[in-house]
Design a protein around this motif. Structure first.
Motif, PDB file in Angstrom:
ATOM      1  N   GLY A 175       0.794  -1.221   0.000  1.00 23.75           N
ATOM      2  CA  GLY A 175       0.000   0.000   0.000  1.00 23.75           C
ATOM      3  C   GLY A 175       0.825   1.268   0.000  1.00 23.75           C
ATOM      4  O   GLY A 175       0.262   2.362   0.067  1.00 23.75           O
ATOM      5  N   PHE A 176       2.156   1.146  -0.087  1.00 24.21           N
ATOM      6  CA  PHE A 176       3.011   2.337  -0.190  1.00 24.21           C
ATOM      7  C   PHE A 176       4.265   1.956  -0.957  1.00 24.21           C
ATOM      8  O   PHE A 176       4.632   0.785  -1.056  1.00 24.21           O
ATOM      9  CB  PHE A 176       3.364   2.900   1.188  1.00 24.21           C
ATOM     10  CG  PHE A 176       4.141   1.949   2.057  1.00 24.21           C
ATOM     11  CD1 PHE A 176       5.532   1.979   2.075  1.00 24.21           C
ATOM     12  CD2 PHE A 176       3.491   1.011   2.865  1.00 24.21           C
ATOM     13  CE1 PHE A 176       6.259   1.094   2.874  1.00 24.21           C
ATOM     14  CE2 PHE A 176       4.209   0.136   3.659  1.00 24.21           C
ATOM     15  CZ  PHE A 176       5.595   0.171   3.668  1.00 24.21           C
ATOM     16  N   ASN A 177       4.925   2.976  -1.508  1.00 24.65           N
ATOM     17  CA  ASN A 177       6.129   2.753  -2.327  1.00 24.65           C
ATOM     18  C   ASN A 177       5.866   1.708  -3.410  1.00 24.65           C
ATOM     19  O   ASN A 177       6.698   0.835  -3.667  1.00 24.65           O
ATOM     20  CB  ASN A 177       7.321   2.332  -1.463  1.00 24.65           C
ATOM     21  CG  ASN A 177       7.769   3.438  -0.529  1.00 24.65           C
ATOM     22  OD1 ASN A 177       7.587   4.627  -0.825  1.00 24.65           O
ATOM     23  ND2 ASN A 177       8.329   3.064   0.610  1.00 24.65           N
ATOM     24  N   CYS A 178       4.694   1.808  -4.034  1.00 23.13           N
ATOM     25  CA  CYS A 178       4.303   0.816  -5.031  1.00 23.13           C
ATOM     26  C   CYS A 178       4.909   1.153  -6.386  1.00 23.13           C
ATOM     27  O   CYS A 178       5.174   2.318  -6.699  1.00 23.13           O
ATOM     28  CB  CYS A 178       2.783   0.753  -5.148  1.00 23.13           C
ATOM     29  SG  CYS A 178       1.990   0.214  -3.616  1.00 23.13           S
ATOM     30  N   PRO A 179       5.140   0.146  -7.237  1.00 19.58           N
ATOM     31  CA  PRO A 179       5.686   0.393  -8.565  1.00 19.58           C
ATOM     32  C   PRO A 179       4.659   1.078  -9.463  1.00 19.58           C
ATOM     33  O   PRO A 179       3.475   1.146  -9.111  1.00 19.58           O
ATOM     34  CB  PRO A 179       6.018  -1.006  -9.067  1.00 19.58           C
ATOM     35  CG  PRO A 179       5.078  -1.900  -8.334  1.00 19.58           C
ATOM     36  CD  PRO A 179       4.916  -1.277  -6.979  1.00 19.58           C
ATOM     37  N   PRO A 180       5.087   1.544 -10.626  1.00 19.69           N
ATOM     38  CA  PRO A 180       4.142   2.168 -11.563  1.00 19.69           C
ATOM     39  C   PRO A 180       3.069   1.167 -11.972  1.00 19.69           C
ATOM     40  O   PRO A 180       3.297  -0.045 -11.983  1.00 19.69           O
ATOM     41  CB  PRO A 180       5.024   2.569 -12.751  1.00 19.69           C
ATOM     42  CG  PRO A 180       6.402   2.625 -12.217  1.00 19.69           C
ATOM     43  CD  PRO A 180       6.474   1.601 -11.134  1.00 19.69           C
ATOM     44  N   PRO A 181       1.919   1.677 -12.325  1.00 18.28           N
ATOM     45  CA  PRO A 181       0.816   0.775 -12.708  1.00 18.28           C
ATOM     46  C   PRO A 181       1.002   0.221 -14.115  1.00 18.28           C
ATOM     47  O   PRO A 181       1.787   0.740 -14.908  1.00 18.28           O
ATOM     48  CB  PRO A 181      -0.402   1.691 -12.651  1.00 18.28           C
ATOM     49  CG  PRO A 181       0.138   3.052 -12.982  1.00 18.28           C
ATOM     50  CD  PRO A 181       1.498   3.093 -12.353  1.00 18.28           C
ATOM     51  N   SER A 182       0.237  -0.818 -14.403  1.00 21.71           N
ATOM     52  CA  SER A 182       0.257  -1.385 -15.744  1.00 21.71           C
ATOM     53  C   SER A 182      -1.140  -1.839 -16.123  1.00 21.71           C
ATOM     54  O   SER A 182      -1.982  -2.092 -15.254  1.00 21.71           O
ATOM     55  CB  SER A 182       1.231  -2.564 -15.820  1.00 21.71           C
ATOM     56  OG  SER A 182       0.804  -3.611 -14.964  1.00 21.71           O
ATOM     57  N   VAL A 183      -1.369  -1.930 -17.411  1.00 26.46           N
ATOM     58  CA  VAL A 183      -2.609  -2.494 -17.941  1.00 26.46           C
ATOM     59  C   VAL A 183      -2.234  -3.571 -18.948  1.00 26.46           C
ATOM     60  O   VAL A 183      -1.155  -3.519 -19.553  1.00 26.46           O
ATOM     61  CB  VAL A 183      -3.503  -1.431 -18.610  1.00 26.46           C
ATOM     62  CG1 VAL A 183      -4.062  -0.472 -17.574  1.00 26.46           C
ATOM     63  CG2 VAL A 183      -2.746  -0.674 -19.691  1.00 26.46           C
ATOM     64  N   SER A 184      -3.117  -4.565 -19.099  1.00 22.59           N
ATOM     65  CA  SER A 184      -2.834  -5.685 -19.996  1.00 22.59           C
ATOM     66  C   SER A 184      -3.897  -5.777 -21.084  1.00 22.59           C
ATOM     67  O   SER A 184      -5.071  -5.468 -20.872  1.00 22.59           O
ATOM     68  CB  SER A 184      -2.803  -7.006 -19.215  1.00 22.59           C
ATOM     69  OG  SER A 184      -1.762  -6.986 -18.258  1.00 22.59           O
ATOM     70  N   LEU A 185      -3.443  -6.222 -22.240  1.00 17.25           N
ATOM     71  CA  LEU A 185      -4.319  -6.337 -23.398  1.00 17.25           C
ATOM     72  C   LEU A 185      -3.785  -7.455 -24.269  1.00 17.25           C
ATOM     73  O   LEU A 185      -2.568  -7.678 -24.328  1.00 17.25           O
ATOM     74  CB  LEU A 185      -4.317  -5.007 -24.173  1.00 17.25           C
ATOM     75  CG  LEU A 185      -5.290  -4.841 -25.332  1.00 17.25           C
ATOM     76  CD1 LEU A 185      -6.728  -4.853 -24.850  1.00 17.25           C
ATOM     77  CD2 LEU A 185      -4.993  -3.517 -26.066  1.00 17.25           C
ATOM     78  N   ASP A 186      -4.675  -8.203 -24.895  1.00 15.21           N
ATOM     79  CA  ASP A 186      -4.200  -9.158 -25.896  1.00 15.21           C
ATOM     80  C   ASP A 186      -5.044  -9.044 -27.150  1.00 15.21           C
ATOM     81  O   ASP A 186      -6.073  -8.361 -27.170  1.00 15.21           O
ATOM     82  CB  ASP A 186      -4.149 -10.592 -25.352  1.00 15.21           C
ATOM     83  CG  ASP A 186      -5.513 -11.153 -25.000  1.00 15.21           C
ATOM     84  OD1 ASP A 186      -6.437 -11.061 -25.832  1.00 15.21           O
ATOM     85  OD2 ASP A 186      -5.656 -11.711 -23.894  1.00 15.21           O
ATOM     86  N   ASN A 187      -4.591  -9.685 -28.196  1.00 15.54           N
ATOM     87  CA  ASN A 187      -5.224  -9.518 -29.505  1.00 15.54           C
ATOM     88  C   ASN A 187      -6.567 -10.216 -29.632  1.00 15.54           C
ATOM     89  O   ASN A 187      -7.245 -10.058 -30.634  1.00 15.54           O
ATOM     90  CB  ASN A 187      -4.284  -9.970 -30.631  1.00 15.54           C
ATOM     91  CG  ASN A 187      -3.782 -11.396 -30.440  1.00 15.54           C
ATOM     92  OD1 ASN A 187      -3.547 -11.845 -29.324  1.00 15.54           O
ATOM     93  ND2 ASN A 187      -3.578 -12.109 -31.528  1.00 15.54           N
ATOM     94  N   PHE A 188      -6.982 -10.982 -28.611  1.00 14.73           N
ATOM     95  CA  PHE A 188      -8.303 -11.594 -28.637  1.00 14.73           C
ATOM     96  C   PHE A 188      -9.202 -11.056 -27.523  1.00 14.73           C
ATOM     97  O   PHE A 188     -10.252 -11.633 -27.228  1.00 14.73           O
ATOM     98  CB  PHE A 188      -8.184 -13.116 -28.538  1.00 14.73           C
ATOM     99  CG  PHE A 188      -7.617 -13.747 -29.780  1.00 14.73           C
ATOM    100  CD1 PHE A 188      -8.370 -13.862 -30.924  1.00 14.73           C
ATOM    101  CD2 PHE A 188      -6.297 -14.190 -29.800  1.00 14.73           C
ATOM    102  CE1 PHE A 188      -7.844 -14.434 -32.076  1.00 14.73           C
ATOM    103  CE2 PHE A 188      -5.767 -14.754 -30.942  1.00 14.73           C
ATOM    104  CZ  PHE A 188      -6.537 -14.881 -32.093  1.00 14.73           C
ATOM    105  N   SER A 189      -8.821  -9.976 -26.924  1.00 18.90           N
ATOM    106  CA  SER A 189      -9.659  -9.376 -25.894  1.00 18.90           C
ATOM    107  C   SER A 189     -10.920  -8.803 -26.526  1.00 18.90           C
ATOM    108  O   SER A 189     -10.850  -8.073 -27.526  1.00 18.90           O
ATOM    109  CB  SER A 189      -8.899  -8.257 -25.173  1.00 18.90           C
ATOM    110  OG  SER A 189      -9.771  -7.564 -24.299  1.00 18.90           O
ATOM    111  N   PRO A 190     -12.118  -9.122 -25.978  1.00 16.82           N
ATOM    112  CA  PRO A 190     -13.345  -8.557 -26.555  1.00 16.82           C
ATOM    113  C   PRO A 190     -13.454  -7.051 -26.354  1.00 16.82           C
ATOM    114  O   PRO A 190     -14.200  -6.389 -27.078  1.00 16.82           O
ATOM    115  CB  PRO A 190     -14.466  -9.300 -25.807  1.00 16.82           C
ATOM    116  CG  PRO A 190     -13.833  -9.797 -24.559  1.00 16.82           C
ATOM    117  CD  PRO A 190     -12.396 -10.055 -24.875  1.00 16.82           C
ATOM    118  N   ILE A 191     -12.733  -6.512 -25.368  1.00 23.53           N
ATOM    119  CA  ILE A 191     -12.617  -5.055 -25.214  1.00 23.53           C
ATOM    120  C   ILE A 191     -11.254  -4.702 -25.768  1.00 23.53           C
ATOM    121  O   ILE A 191     -10.223  -5.044 -25.184  1.00 23.53           O
ATOM    122  CB  ILE A 191     -12.761  -4.631 -23.745  1.00 23.53           C
ATOM    123  CG1 ILE A 191     -14.109  -5.099 -23.189  1.00 23.53           C
ATOM    124  CG2 ILE A 191     -12.635  -3.116 -23.611  1.00 23.53           C
ATOM    125  CD1 ILE A 191     -14.288  -4.852 -21.698  1.00 23.53           C
TER     126      ILE A 191
END
Length: 997
Positions: A706-722
Motif C-alpha cells: 500500500g506504499f512505495n508501489c511500482p508504476p501501474p500497468s494495464v494488460s491487453l491481448d489480440n483476442f480481448s473482446p474489449i
C-alpha cells in the motif's frame, strides 16, 4: 426485418383488426364475406334476451358503448324476444346457450351447429346466420356456452374493434374507425387452457389503498376496517378481469374484508361473472385475520383451544357465499400469512380439513356432493412441507402449488399427481413482501421467464387454477395481461413468438405501426431484463463492478440509451396516447433508469474519493440531483390526467437496509473531497482501468504494502473482446494543469496526447490500444506511456503506465471461441453443436435471463438421462493459459427448483474433452416446505437471479478444447458459461462474450 415478418401472423394488417389472444375476425373494410357492424354511420342493433344472465346483459351494454366509442355511431341495445322487429338493419344477436330464449330459438330453427361449444366451460362462437328468426333475413350471432363464454365473446370483439381492456385502468385511448365489419365465419374459442385465471390484490399499502381512499371513499372507508375497497372500486376491477379473459379474484386483504366491508361486493362479483375466493391464508371465504379479529377480539386463532368458535366463524363465511360462485380455500395458516404454532401437526390439519368439509355439508346439504364445490389447498411455504410429510386432502381438492415468491415455481405435479380429480394450479408472484427484500414498486418480471415457468405448469397439467399476486396491480399491467391471456389460450405462444406479445400489445395500446411496436417491445424487454438482473430494492452502489469489464459504465450507458429510446417513442405519439405510454412504459423506464444510475454514481463517487480525485464532488452533485429527480418523476406520474393516479407510485424504493420497505426513501451514501485543498501527491491523479488504486501517492489497492508501489500497468491481448484500455487523468485539487501523453513504442495508439484539467473539467479519459498487432512479435510486448502534468507554480509531475500487450496465435483451422485476457466467456445459446437425443434438444429462449438468452431442453419431458446419454451442447474454445494446468468453468443457470419432485433435484453434467463428466446438483437439498439456505440472503440465488455451477479441470494443456453440457434433468435453463484460464475478474454479470474465429 425478420422480426417484422414474424409479427405478420399476429398483427393487424391493412384493413384487419389486431387480435392478441386469438385469430382476427374483425375488419374495417367491407367485403362480400363480412357482416356490417357499422357502415355509413348506420349501426347494427344489438339484441339480447331479457332471460339471459344479468352479467351478459351488462356486458352487452359495454359492447354497445364500445362500438359507439370506436365509430361515433349510435347503437341500439334491445331486450328482444323472438317476435321483436329490429328494423331494417341486420342485427347482432347475443346470448348464452340454454339460457337465452333468443339463442335457443335460433339454434332450433336453423339447425346451427353448436356442438363445438355445447357444455364446454367458457367457450363461444360467432357467425353470420341467414334467416335466424322470423322477419330477420340475416344476423351476426354471438353465442356463449355459458355466462362467461358470452361475455368473453363480446369483449373479444370489443378489443378487436379498438377498445383496450386497459381503457380505464391505463387510460388507453380508443382507436377510432368509421366502419366496422366482422367476418361472416366469426370468431370462436373453446374452453380455456386454465379453468380459473385470476389475480390477487396484495401488499396494497401504501399505493393502492391510498389511491382508492382518495378516489372511491373520500378517505372515510368502511366501518370497522376503514377499507377503501368498496363495490365501486371492485366493479372497475371485475370488468377489467373479464376483458383480460380472467374469471377469478382474491381481493385485497390487509385491513380489508371484501364481503364484510361492502355487502354489495359479493353480489356484484357474481352478477358480473367473477368467481370469488379468499387467499391462500384465509380459509372458507373469510377475510382472516381482519374479520376474525373484529368479530372475536379476545379469542386466539388457535384451533386446539377455540375450534368451536373458529368453526362457527367459518360456517358464517360459507353461508354468506353459498349463493355465489366461489372457490373455497381449505386448511389453515397463522395470522399475518405466517405458519401456525410449532405445535401444529398433520393430525390437527387433517381434522381442520375434515371439519371444513363437514361445514360444506352443513350448508349445502348432507346429501350434496361437496366434490363439485371448487376447493383449493395452497401448498405455500410450510404447507408444502406438510404435504411432503404426508398430509393428504380429498382427491377433489385442487393442489395449488406456489412459486418461491420470486417467480420460480417450487414444484410441479409429478406423474402420480396428475390424475387427481381436483387437479392442480399455481400461485405466482409479480410482487412480494419478505426475504430477502420486498419488491413491489415497479415491473421486474420478464415475460420470457413467466412463459418459461408457466409453460412447464401447462405441460405438467397444473391447469385447474392460476392466481397471480399482483400487489397494487398498477405497475404490472402488461405482465398481468400476458399471464391471464396465456392461461386463456396457451396454444397462442411459443418460444419462437412469445416476444411478439409485447409488440402486438404496443400496437393495440398506442396505435403505432409495426416498426414502432418492435421498438417498444425492445424497450420493454430491456427494461424488464435490467430490473430482473437484480430488483431495484436490492441494488447497492457496488452491485456492478466499478473497475472491471466496464460493467458499471456499460450499465449506466444502457440505461441512458433506454431512456433515449423511450423518449423518442413518447415524443412521436399523439398527445392522447402519451398518458398511457407514460404509465405503461415511459415512467417505468425513466424511474428505473434514474435509480440504477443513482446507485452507480454513488459507487463511483466513493471510489473516486478514495483515489483523491476532484471529480468525486461532481459525482456527488449529480447523485443528489438524481435522488431528487426520483421524486419529481413520481410527482409527474401522480399529476397525470388531473391526478387520476395520485399515490399509485408512492411505494418507497431507495435505501432498503433489511427485508422490509424503508419508511422513507433515503439516498445512498456519497462523500466529497475538499475542493479548495490540493491532494498530498500533487495536482494530477492517474487511474488506469481495472484498479481501485491511483498514482502518484499511496493507496492500499496499488500493491500489497500500500506504499512505495511500482508504476501501474494495464494488460491487453489480440483476442480481448474489449480492444483497448483506458487511463483516467484527473484533478487532485483546485490547481488546473495541462498534460501530455506519450509512448516509447510506435505500435501504441493513444486516443489523445494532450489535454487540460481544471475544476470545471476535472478529468479526461485516454484510451490506449495497439495500432497494428501485426507489428508485434508473438508473446509479450511491453510499452511505456508517460503522463506529464504542468501546473503553474509547481514542478512537473510525471507518472508512467506500462502496457503489456500479449500477442497470441490460434492453430490453423480452429473455429470457435478464443481466450481473451485470460478468460473464455460464452453465451449459452452460441453452442458450436446442439446434439439431440430421443427427439429432445436444447432450445433457445430468446431474451430470457441476465445477458442474452437461455437454453433449456425441449420439449419438456419427464425423462431423466444419465450423463453422456442425453441431449448435449458443445462449445469449442481455444485457450493459451492455464493456472498450473487447471481450468475453472462456471456454468450460469437460472434459479429453478424441482420439476419432478424432491427425489429429482435439478442437475446438469459438464464435461471437458474426454475427462470424466462432473454431475452437479446445483440446488442444495432443503427440509420439506423450506428453500435451500443459499436461496435467500442479499447475495443469494434469487437476489442475484442466477446460480453458479463451478467445476475444476486439471492437467489441461493450452490449445483447442470442447466443453460439453449434458442434460440430466428437464427444465434446467443455462444462460452463460465462463472459463477461467487465470484472468477472471470479479463482476456481477461476468465478462463480455469472447471473440470467435
Amino acid at each position: 426485418m425478420v422480426r417484422l415478418l414474424l409479427l405478420a401472423g399476429l398483427y393487424a394488417l391493412l384493413n384487419e383488426a389486431l387480435a392478441i389472444g386469438q385469430e382476427t375476425c374483425v375488419a374495417f373494410k367491407a367485403s362480400n364475406s363480412r357482416f356490417p357492424v357499422v357502415t355509413k354511420n348506420q349501426a347494427a342493433p344489438v339484441l339480447v334476451s331479457p332471460d339471459d344472465w344479468p352479467g351478459v346483459q351488462r356486458a352487452a351494454s359495454d359492447f354497445v358503448t364500445d362500438i359507439q366509442q370506436v365509430t361515433g355511431a349510435k347503437v341500439s341495445l334491445i331486450n328482444a324476444t323472438t317476435t321483436t322487429n329490429p328494423g331494417k338493419q341486420a342485427p347482432i344477436i347475443v346470448g348464452t346457450l340454454g339460457k337465452s330464449s333468443l339463442i335457443d330459438a335460433i339454434v332450433n330453427s336453423t339447425g346451427l351447429d353448436v356442438s363445438n361449444i355445447q357444455g364446454r366451460w367458457e367457450a363461444f362462437l360467432s357467425r353470420e346466420v341467414q334467416n335466424p328468426l322470423p322477419g330477420i333475413s340475416s344476423a351476426y350471432v354471438i353465442i356463449g356456452a355459458d355466462k362467461r363464454g358470452t361475455i368473453y365473446a363480446l369483449y373479444e370483439h370489443s378489443e378487436q374493434f379498438g377498445v383496450s381492456p386497459w381503457y380505464w385502468w391505463a387510460d388507453v385511448p380508443t382507436t377510432r374507425h368509421s366502419e366496422l365489419f366482422v367476418d361472416s365465419i366469426g370468431c370462436s374459442h373453446g374452453s380455456p387452457t386454465v379453468k380459473y385465471r385470476g389475480i390477487f390484490l396484495n401488499d396494497e399499502q401504501p399505493a393502492l389503498q391510498n389511491w382508492a381512499a382518495e378516489k372511491f371513499t373520500n378517505g372515510t372507508g368502511a366501518p370497522n376496517t376503514g377499507s377503501p375497497f368498496n363495490s365501486q372500486f371492485y366493479t372497475k376491477m371485475f370488468e377489467l378481469i373479464l376483458r383480460l379473459k380472467g374469471n377469478y379474484l382474491w381481493p385485497a386483504i390487509w385491513s380489508s374484508a371484501f364481503a364484510f366491508d361492502d355487502p354489495q361486493s359479493q353480489f356484484l362479483a357474481d352478477m358480473y361473472g367473477i368467481v370469488m375466493a379468499s387467499s391462500h391464508q384465509e380459509p372458507m371465504m373469510r377475510s382472516t385475520p381482519v374479520e376474525f379479529s373484529i368479530e372475536y377480539p379476545n379469542v386466539a386463532w388457535d384451533y386446539v383451544a377455540n375450534n368451536d368458535t373458529i368453526k362457527k366463524y367459518w360456517l358464517e363465511g360459507v353461508q354468506r357465499a353459498k349463493n355465489f360462485e366461489s372457490v373455497y380455500t381449505m386448511g389453515m395458516r397463522g395470522f399475518g400469512d405466517l405458519p401456525l404454532s410449532e405445535e401444529t401437526n398433520i393430525d390437527l390439519l387433517h381434522q381442520v380439513i375434515q371439519d371444513q368439509t363437514d361445514i360444506l355439508h352443513q350448508v349445502f346439504g348432507q346429501d350434496f356432493d361437496v366434490s363439485t364445490i371448487p376447493q383449493i389447498w395452497a401448498l405455500y411455504k410450510e404447507v408444502e412441507g406438510y404435504y411432503e410429510d404426508g398430509l393428504q386432502v380429498p382427491d377433489y381438492v385442487t393442489l395449488l402449488w406456489s412459486d418461491d415468491n420470486w417467480g420460480n415455481i417450487r414444484r410441479y405435479p409429478v406423474e402420480s399427481e396428475r390424475n387427481r380429480t381436483g387437479g392442480a394450479g399455481v400461485y405466482y408472484h409479480l410482487d412480494y413482501v419478505g426475504d430477502p427484500r420486498d419488491y413491489k414498486w415497479i415491473a421486474t418480471s420478464q415475460i420470457e421467464k413467466i412463459y418459461e415457468q408457466m409453460s412447464i405448469a401447462i405441460e405438467r397439467e397444473a391447469t385447474r387454477l392460476w392466481i397471480i399476486n399482483v400487489g397494487d396491480m398498477k405497475p404490472y399491467e402488461r405482465e398481468i395481461e400476458f399471464l391471464l391471456g396465456y392461461g386463456w389460450n396457451a396454444t397462442r405462444w411459443s418460444p419462437e413468438n412469445v416476444n411478439d406479445f409485447v409488440s402486438a400489445w404496443a400496437q393495440r395500446e398506442f396505435d403505432v405501426d409495426e416498426k414502432t411496436a418492435v421498438q417498444v417491445s425492445d424497450i420493454v424487454a430491456n427494461l424488464t431484463r435490467f430490473n430482473a438482473r437484480r430488483k431495484p430494492e436490492l441494488l447497492t452502489a457496488t452491485t456492478y463492478s466499478l473497475t472491471d469489464y466496464r460493467e458499471a459504465e456499460n450499465i449506466f450507458a444502457a440505461w441512458e440509451d433506454l431512456e433515449k429510446s423511450s423518449t423518442t417513442v413518447y415524443n412521436s405519439l399523439d398527445e392522447d396516447f402519451k398518458p398511457s405510454f407514460y404509465q405503461l412504459v415511459h415512467y417505468p423506464v425513466l424511474a428505473s433508469s434514474n435509480l440504477g444510475k443513482l446507485y452507480i454514481l454513488a459507487g463511483q463517487n466513493n471510489l473516486r474519493a478514495s483515489q483523491a480525485r476532484l471529480s468525486t464532488n461532481v459525482l456527488a452533485d449529480t447523485a443528489v440531483e438524481l435522488f431528487e429527480h426520483d421524486f419529481d418523476l413520481e410527482t409527474d406520474y401522480h399529476q397525470l390526467l388531473d391526478g387520476k393516479w395520485d399515490h399509485m407510485m408512492q411505494q418507497t424504493r431507495i435505501g432498503y437496509y433489511y427485508w422490509q420497505q424503508p419508511m422513507a426513501d433515503s439516498m445512498p451514501p456519497v462523500t466529497r473531497v475538499q475542493a479548495k485543498k490540493q491532494a498530498l501527491a500533487g495536482a494530477m491523479r492517474i487511474v488506469p482501468e481495472g484498479t481501485q488504486g491511483a498514482w502518484p501517492g499511496d493507496n492500499p489497492h496499488q500493491c500489497a504494502d500500500g506504499f512505495n508501489c511500482p508504476p501501474p500497468s494495464v494488460s491487453l491481448d489480440n483476442f480481448s473482446p474489449i480492444s483497448n484500455r483506458y487511463v483516467d487523468v484527473g484533478a487532485g485539487g483546485p490547481a488546473p494543469f495541462t498534460f501530455t501523453a506519450s509512448s516509447n513504442a510506435t505500435w501504441v495508439k493513444l486516443s489523445t496526447t494532450k489535454g487540460s484539467i481544471s475544476s470545471k473539467a476535472p478529468e479526461q479519459r485516454v484510451y490506449i490500444s495497439v495500432a497494428d498487432w501485426s507489428q508485434l512479435q508473438d508473446g509479450m510486448n511491453t510499452a511505456q506511456i508517460r503522463f506529464t502534468a504542468k501546473a503553474s507554480g509547481q514542478p512537473d509531475l510525471s507518472v508512467s503506465v506500462f502496457l503489456n500487450a500479449l500477442k497470441n496465435n490460434v492453430a490453423s483451422g480452429f473455429k470457435g471461441f478464443v481466450e481473451g485476457t485470460g478468460v473464455v466467456s460464452i453465451e449459452a445459446a452460441h453452442a458450436t453443436r446442439n446434439n439431440a437425443r430421443d427427439d429432445v434438444a436444447w432450445k433457445e429462449l430468446p431474451g430470457y435471463g441476465r445477458t442474452l438468452s437461455g437454453v433449456t431442453p425441449w420439449p419438456r419431458t419427464d425423462q431423466v438421462f444419465e450423463v453422456g446419454s442425453g441431449p448435449s451442447l458443445e462449445y469449442d474454445f481455444y485457450n493459451f493459459n492455464t493456472k498450473g494446468g487447471n481450468l475453472t468453468t462456471t456454468v450460469f443457470v437460472s434459479p429453478s427448483l424441482n420439476a419432478l419432485g424432491n427425489d429429482h433435484p435439478l442437475r446438469i453434467g459438464v464435461q471437458l474433452d474426454s475427462q470424466d463428466a462432473q454431475t452437479t446438483q446445483f440446488i442444495p437439498d432443503a427440509e420439506p416446505g423450506q428453500l435451500p439456505s443459499a436461496w435467500n440472503g442479499i447475495d443469494g440465488f434469487v437476489a442475484n437471479s442466477i446460480v453458479s455451477v463451478a467445476g475444476l479441470w486439471t492437467n489441461v494443456e493450452p490449445g483447442a478444447h470442447t466443453l460439453k453440457i449434458w442434460m440430466v434433468e428437464p427444465t434446467v435453463v443455462v444462460q452463460k458459461i465462463v472459463i477461467d484460464a487465470g484472468g477472471l475478474r470479479s463482476s456481477y454479470l461476468g465478462p463480455p462474450e469472447s471473440l470467435q474465429v
